[in-house]
Design an enzyme around this catalytic site. Structure first.
Site, PDB file in Angstrom:
ATOM      1  N   LYS A 129      11.772 -16.150  -9.783  1.00 65.09           N
ATOM      2  CA  LYS A 129      11.611 -15.182 -10.788  1.00 65.09           C
ATOM      3  C   LYS A 129      10.297 -15.487 -11.900  1.00 65.09           C
ATOM      4  O   LYS A 129       9.588 -14.936 -12.160  1.00 65.09           O
ATOM      5  CB  LYS A 129      12.603 -14.808 -11.755  1.00 65.09           C
ATOM      6  N   TRP A 171      -3.010  -2.429  -1.289  1.00 67.46           N
ATOM      7  CA  TRP A 171      -2.528  -3.946  -1.709  1.00 67.46           C
ATOM      8  C   TRP A 171      -3.420  -4.830  -0.837  1.00 67.46           C
ATOM      9  O   TRP A 171      -3.297  -4.799   0.409  1.00 67.46           O
ATOM     10  CB  TRP A 171      -1.146  -3.993  -1.489  1.00 67.46           C
ATOM     11  N   HIS A 201      15.502 -37.620  -4.146  1.00 67.46           N
ATOM     12  CA  HIS A 201      14.983 -37.908  -2.847  1.00 67.46           C
ATOM     13  C   HIS A 201      13.360 -37.456  -2.814  1.00 67.46           C
ATOM     14  O   HIS A 201      12.880 -37.463  -1.747  1.00 67.46           O
ATOM     15  CB  HIS A 201      15.665 -37.154  -1.637  1.00 67.46           C
ATOM     16  N   CYS A 215       0.988  -1.276  -0.241  1.00 70.70           N
ATOM     17  CA  CYS A 215       0.078   0.159  -0.255  1.00 70.70           C
ATOM     18  C   CYS A 215       0.791   1.071  -0.238  1.00 70.70           C
ATOM     19  O   CYS A 215       1.886   1.082   0.530  1.00 70.70           O
ATOM     20  CB  CYS A 215      -0.947   0.120   1.288  1.00 70.70           C
ATOM     21  N   ARG A 264       5.087   0.094  -6.551  1.00 71.16           N
ATOM     22  CA  ARG A 264       4.978  -0.831  -5.299  1.00 71.16           C
ATOM     23  C   ARG A 264       4.304  -1.888  -5.668  1.00 71.16           C
ATOM     24  O   ARG A 264       4.226  -2.852  -4.700  1.00 71.16           O
ATOM     25  CB  ARG A 264       4.827   0.067  -4.230  1.00 71.16           C
ATOM     26  N   ASN A 323      -1.734   2.282   6.186  1.00 67.46           N
ATOM     27  CA  ASN A 323      -0.749   0.970   5.443  1.00 67.46           C
ATOM     28  C   ASN A 323      -0.685   0.329   6.814  1.00 67.46           C
ATOM     29  O   ASN A 323      -0.390   0.948   7.966  1.00 67.46           O
ATOM     30  CB  ASN A 323       0.504   1.475   5.039  1.00 67.46           C
ATOM     31  N   GLY A 324      -0.582  -0.999   6.593  1.00 68.15           N
ATOM     32  CA  GLY A 324      -0.443  -1.791   7.666  1.00 68.15           C
ATOM     33  C   GLY A 324      -1.269  -2.765   8.167  1.00 68.15           C
ATOM     34  O   GLY A 324      -2.323  -2.713   7.453  1.00 68.15           O
ATOM     35  N   GLU A 358      16.152 -18.811  -7.074  1.00 74.31           N
ATOM     36  CA  GLU A 358      15.916 -17.286  -7.527  1.00 74.31           C
ATOM     37  C   GLU A 358      15.508 -17.513  -8.939  1.00 74.31           C
ATOM     38  O   GLU A 358      14.365 -16.960  -9.232  1.00 74.31           O
ATOM     39  CB  GLU A 358      17.101 -16.499  -7.665  1.00 74.31           C
ATOM     40  N   GLU A 362       6.962 -15.615 -10.054  1.00 73.78           N
ATOM     41  CA  GLU A 362       6.433 -14.368  -9.907  1.00 73.78           C
ATOM     42  C   GLU A 362       5.521 -13.562 -10.969  1.00 73.78           C
ATOM     43  O   GLU A 362       4.724 -12.846 -10.687  1.00 73.78           O
ATOM     44  CB  GLU A 362       7.655 -13.404  -9.304  1.00 73.78           C
ATOM     45  N   LYS A 391       6.060  -4.358  -4.162  1.00 77.78           N
ATOM     46  CA  LYS A 391       7.790  -4.314  -4.126  1.00 77.78           C
ATOM     47  C   LYS A 391       8.319  -4.150  -2.713  1.00 77.78           C
ATOM     48  O   LYS A 391       9.329  -4.262  -2.501  1.00 77.78           O
ATOM     49  CB  LYS A 391       7.972  -2.738  -4.825  1.00 77.78           C
TER      50      LYS A 391
HETATM   51  C1  AGP Z   1      11.510 -10.182  -5.522  1.00 78.89           C
HETATM   52  O1  AGP Z   1      11.378 -10.330  -6.789  1.00 78.89           O
HETATM   53  C2  AGP Z   1      10.345 -10.151  -4.478  1.00 78.89           C
HETATM   54  N1  AGP Z   1       9.240  -9.226  -5.108  1.00 78.89           N
HETATM   55  C3  AGP Z   1      10.347 -10.508  -3.110  1.00 78.89           C
HETATM   56  O2  AGP Z   1      10.704 -11.694  -2.814  1.00 78.89           O
HETATM   57  C4  AGP Z   1      11.397  -9.669  -2.472  1.00 78.89           C
HETATM   58  O3  AGP Z   1      12.789  -9.873  -2.636  1.00 78.89           O
HETATM   59  C5  AGP Z   1      10.975  -9.814  -0.874  1.00 78.89           C
HETATM   60  O4  AGP Z   1       9.710  -9.362  -0.673  1.00 78.89           O
HETATM   61  C6  AGP Z   1      12.203  -8.850  -0.312  1.00 78.89           C
HETATM   62  O5  AGP Z   1      11.996  -7.761  -0.527  1.00 78.89           O
HETATM   63  P1  AGP Z   1      13.319  -6.435   0.081  1.00 78.89           P
HETATM   64  O6  AGP Z   1      14.606  -6.998  -0.530  1.00 78.89           O
HETATM   65  O7  AGP Z   1      12.651  -5.435  -0.260  1.00 78.89           O
HETATM   66  O8  AGP Z   1      13.299  -6.968   1.642  1.00 78.89           O
END
Ligand code: AGP
Length: 631
Positions: free
Chosen positions: A510, A76, A529, A2, A27, A102-103, A506, A513, A626
């Site tokens: 990616k 969000w 396993h 948010c 964001r 927010n929160g 990673e 996501e 974000k």
């Molecule tokens: C990254 O592609 C993601 N959107 C997410 O996993 C992100 O890395 C995670 O929320 C941590 O964010 P930060 O690095 O701002 O702490």
């Protein structure tokens, strides 16, 4: 996550709010809204819409609200679906009070039940909506004391209400009874006040402020502030007025320019050679007399000498960077290192050990779990009162002006420039580089590697910019073609070993996501396993095989997948053994230590092209944010 924008001053609020919200779009959000106090009718005008900001803007086209005080929000969803009724601002039943937040208000259920018993009608499923109702109730109680209708009264009402709230919040409140005033408050969620000429803009993140002013006053935890065109009053939780000087907004780059790229994510993948170049220039300093390279930080690293072990807390992509870092710090520098999900560390921290360095990794600097984990570690270590157990902290972030940047003195600025794509790419790359820097520094301090080995690693790092550029050249078009073959794919397995196991994780993250394809990363040796049960011709396997100690092992693990009819993609140099792959994404044959910095590039490109080919919103994937400012 948010975003909040709030303004008071002499210019029309609506265009400022929309401009600020546009800057927060990156964001990630699912609905948006604004509320402005109409200066003629002295009433609150509110408009909200589901989906992207453009929907709100088209609602407001031809709308001219005469009013200089307003609040705006991108939501969000946490409590309640992404629908108009749940979008912020939320208004009380009299229509006099509007709130954006927010929160998460953790005790909202009990507050809601109480208010409903008193006859309050709720119009949303959110936790936030209790706040405007509670403020209105408080204002009503204060009116009996014959207090004037002004900002100070609103301040008292908001202060009384937040003392009953549990959880985290950043909030901004309007009251039609005090049409030039704005009250803002925060607890465990960021909120920054920007100081313009005769006006103030308040926001949850700096891009919303940077076009407006370069002078800011970040609100600290548990502070509340009254903003009017005449000035700001800030109070702490003991109701003590706070006086402190504003600070310059430290932002190196706020260029939200896609250049010729279709998406920010692709541009940011292409920014990586520059990221490497900047890192080398900033951190790798050659002594003109000795010719030796040193890693230069903005803080005194003498305390590194006493460090015997390292713990790293991070989330998501940052955790994957931390895992590569942990490999380097243990295997190259010889320091026992553990990486924790920040969200797990908070509730099951390891037993305290002496002479430990705690590193928080967060590109945004605002991730609630990472900040809370660091705070918890500071608290439990400080409580011991023994110098050996004292908190030794370093934060690795891309946003030095963020909450973590203000909280921790020993900051490693990854200097990647603002990243707009929600899926982290260049910030991951820059976080990796920061760990190479730390590994070199610790190896020099501890003497755990020969000078020759350190020199060799440094020399490999200096070759990165052209190598990454070549990788981009080589793989952009071919990944675009390969992406067509993934159109009907539902599951992908990523395999890696040793230093490249986190790169498999990673790569899978990616892909998930941005393309919404299920993907999982495994240490290649673990496949037999269990995960091997998933394999058949419909499940491609992407295997990272870089020459070094585990190369042959990874190739044998890939053989096992081939025997189950999986389509095999290799991320590997062209060399003996790699003929097993059905498709080879070639990377240069380099020293294994730096291979993660190369192996990640084709994986980023492939994920990007798969998502783009599916016509998805690559830069703002569904449900993601974000900066994740809630637990
Ligand atoms: C990254 O592609 C993601 N959107 C997410 O996993 C992100 O890395 C995670 O929320 C941590 O964010 P930060 O690095 O701002 O702490």
């Amino acid at each position: 996550m948010c975003g909040i924008v709030a303004v008071t001053g002499y210019k029309k609020a609506l265009p400022l709010l929309i401009n600020g919200l546009e800057k927060l779009e990156y964001r990630g959000y699912d609905s948006a809204g604004i509320a402005v106090i109409n200066s003629e009718s002295k009433s609150i005008v509110c408009n909200k819409s589901e989906g992207k900001l453009k929907n709100l803007i088209s609602n407001l086209v031809d709308t001219d609200i005469p009013g200089t005080v307003g609040i705006g929000h991108t939501r969000w969803a946490t409590h309640g679906k992404p629908e108009v009724k749940n979008a912020h601002p939320h208004i009380d039943n009299s229509g006099q009070v509007a709130v954006v937040q927010n929160g998460i208000i953790e005790n909202y259920q009990e507050l809601k039940i109480k208010l409903e018993k008193e006859g309050v009608v709720f119009n949303s499923d959110t936790d936030t909506e209790v706040i405007p109702h509670l403020i209105q109730k408080e204002l009503f109680a204060l009116s009996k004391l014959n207090l004037e209708n002004n900002g100070s009264t609103l301040l008292v009402a908001v202060r009384n209400v937040i003392s009953d709230l549990e959880g985290s919040y950043a909030l901004a409140v309007l009251w039609a009874g005090a049409p030039d005033s704005l009250v803002v408050a925060r607890r465990h969620a960021p909120l920054i006040i920007g100081l313009g000429e005769g006006e103030f803009i308040c926001a949850s993140d700096t891009p919303a402020i940077s076009n407006f002013t370069k002078i800011i006053l970040p609100l600290e935890d548990d502070e509340i502030a009254l903003l009017t065109p005449l000035g700001i009053e800030i109070y702490d939780s003991d109701n003590e007025r706070q006086y402190r000087n504003p600070i310059p907004l430290q932002i190196t780059e706020q260029v939200l320019d896609k250049k010729h790229f279709r998406h920010y994510m692709l541009k940011e993948i292409y920014d990586q050679p520059e990221t490497a170049k900047n890192w080398l220039e900033k951190y790798l300093i050659k002594d003109s007399k000795t010719g030796q390279f040193d890693i230069k930080y903005s803080f005194d690293t003498t305390f590194f000498e006493s460090i015997e072990r390292i713990e790293i807390v991070a989330c998501g992509t940052s955790k994957h960077a931390a895992m590569v870092g942990s490999f380097l710090l243990e295997q190259f520098s010889g320091i026992p290192t553990n990486v924790f999900y920040a969200s797990e560390f908070r509730y099951s921290p390891p037993p305290l050990l002496p002479n430990t360095l705690t590193i928080g990794v967060t590109q945004s600097g605002e991730t609630a779990d990472t900040i809370a984990a660091i705070n918890m570690e500071i608290k439990r270590r400080s409580a011991i009162g023994d110098a050996k157990y004292k908190p030794n902290l370093v934060a690795i972030t891309n946003r030095i002006e963020s909450s973590i940047g203000r909280q921790i003195t020993n900051i490693i600025d990854i200097g990647a420039g603002i990243e707009i794509g929600v899926a982290a790419t260049k910030t991951f790359f820059a976080q990796l580089l920061s760990f190479y820097g730390l590994a070199i520094k610790f190896s020099q301090i501890k003497g755990s590697q020969s000078e020759k080995n350190i020199r060799q690693l440094i020399s490999e790092l200096t070759k990165l910019p052209p190598l990454v550029e070549e990788l981009l050249e080589k793989h952009n078009q071919s990944s675009e073609k390969l992406a067509h073959d993934f159109f009907n794919i539902k599951d992908v397995i990523f395999l890696g070993r040793g230093i490249n196991y986190p790169i498999a994780l990673e790569g899978a993250l990616k892909l998930k996501e941005i393309s919404y394809i299920h993907a999982a990363g495994y240490p290649a040796g673990e496949m037999k396993h269990g995960p091997i049960a998933l394999l058949d011709k419909k499940v491609p396997v992407i295997s990272i095989a870089t020459p070094g100690e585990v190369f042959d092992k990874v190739i044998s693990n890939a053989q096992e997948a081939k025997a189950r009819d999986s389509y095999l993609i290799g991320v590997a140099p062209e060399c003996k053994g790699t003929e097993i792959f059905d498709y080879l994404m070639t990377i240069p044959s380099t020293n294994e230590w730096i291979s993660p910095l190369l192996a990640i590039v084709p994986l980023q490109l492939l994920s990007y092209h798969i998502a783009a080919h599916r016509g998805l919103d690559v830069d703002q994937p569904r449900n993601l944010a974000k900066s994740v400012t809630v637990e």
